[in-house]
Design an enzyme around this catalytic site. Structure first.
Site, PDB file in Angstrom:
ATOM      1  N   THR A  83       0.744  -1.106   0.114  1.00  0.00           N
ATOM      2  CA  THR A  83       0.080  -0.242   0.065  1.00  0.00           C
ATOM      3  C   THR A  83       0.980   1.313   0.117  1.00  0.00           C
ATOM      4  OG1 THR A  83      -0.027   0.433   2.560  1.00  0.00           O
ATOM      5  CG2 THR A  83      -1.839  -1.329   1.387  1.00  0.00           C
ATOM      6  N   ASP A  84       0.137   2.377  -0.120  1.00  0.00           N
ATOM      7  CA  ASP A  84       0.790   3.757  -0.196  1.00  0.00           C
ATOM      8  C   ASP A  84       0.544   3.937   1.360  1.00  0.00           C
ATOM      9  OD1 ASP A  84      -1.954   4.592   0.432  1.00  0.00           O
ATOM     10  OD2 ASP A  84      -1.932   5.416  -1.489  1.00  0.00           O
ATOM     11  N   ALA A  85       1.134   5.184   1.825  1.00  0.00           N
ATOM     12  CA  ALA A  85       0.981   5.624   3.170  1.00  0.00           C
ATOM     13  C   ALA A  85      -0.394   5.637   3.715  1.00  0.00           C
ATOM     14  CB  ALA A  85       1.707   6.878   3.440  1.00  0.00           C
ATOM     15  N   GLY A  86      -1.354   5.538   2.993  1.00  0.00           N
ATOM     16  CA  GLY A  86      -2.719   6.108   3.512  1.00  0.00           C
ATOM     17  C   GLY A  86      -3.431   4.704   3.550  1.00  0.00           C
ATOM     18  N   ILE A 113      -3.923   2.215   1.116  1.00  0.00           N
ATOM     19  CA  ILE A 113      -4.500   1.900  -0.218  1.00  0.00           C
ATOM     20  C   ILE A 113      -3.650   1.201  -1.098  1.00  0.00           C
ATOM     21  CG2 ILE A 113      -5.863   2.589  -2.286  1.00  0.00           C
ATOM     22  CD1 ILE A 113      -7.227   3.350   0.329  1.00  0.00           C
TER      23      ILE A 113
END
Length: 132
Positions: A10-13, A15
Site C-alpha cells: 500500500t501507499d502511506a494511506g 490503499i
C-alpha cells in the site's frame, strides 16, 4: 488464490498501489500452473503479456484479504486471453466474496526468439480445459 494485504502493498494511506493488482494477477496465474506441476515456459518459449485491459472498481486496503480468480476466456494456437477478477473477502470463515475490486483481461502470447510460437500441447491442453 487468497492474498492478505500488507503495508508493503500500500501507499502511506493504506490503499493498494495500482500496479500491485497486476502483480496479484500474475501470482494467481503462476499458482494455477504450479498446482498442475507446470511452468508457463519451456525450453522452446514462454508467455509474454501483449495486452492488458484493466478496470479498477474499488480499492483494496491494508488488512483486507482478497481472492483472485483466473479464467481463460479464449485460447488460440499461440495466445490466450485470461480474465482475472479480484474480490474483497467479506468473511474469512465463510470465504464469502463481498465486493469486486478489480477486473482485467490479459492477453498472453507464447513466443520463441521474440516471435509468436505455437503453445506446447501440454500447456495448451491445460489452459484450454482446466482454466475455463
Amino acid at each position: 488464490m487468497k492474498i492478505r494485504i500488507y503495508y508493503e502493498d500500500t501507499d502511506a494511506g493504506g490503499i493498494v498501489y495500482h500496479a500491485n493488482y497486476i502483480k496479484f494477477c500474475e501470482r494467481a496465474r503462476s499458482e494455477c500452473f504450479l498446482k498442475e506441476n507446470l511452468a508457463p515456459f519451456t525450453k522452446d518459449g514462454f508467455f509474454v503479456v501483449s495486452q492488458i485491459n484493466a478496470k479498477y472498481i474499488s480499492p483494496a486496503k491494508f488488512g483486507d484479504t482478497i481472492e483472485i480468480t483466473t479464467k481463460v476466456k479464449e485460447s488460440k494456437k499461440a495466445s490466450c486471453i485470461i480474465e482475472h477478477k479480484i474480490y474483497k473477502i467479506a468473511s474469512i470463515k465463510e470465504c464469502s466474496l463481498n465486493e469486486i475490486l478489480f477486473e482485467a483481461q490479459i492477453k498472453l502470447a507464447f513466443v520463441n526468439n521474440g516471435k509468436p510460437s505455437k503453445i506446447p500441447e501440454n500447456i495448451f491442453n491445460f489452459i484450454s480445459t482446466k482454466l475455463i
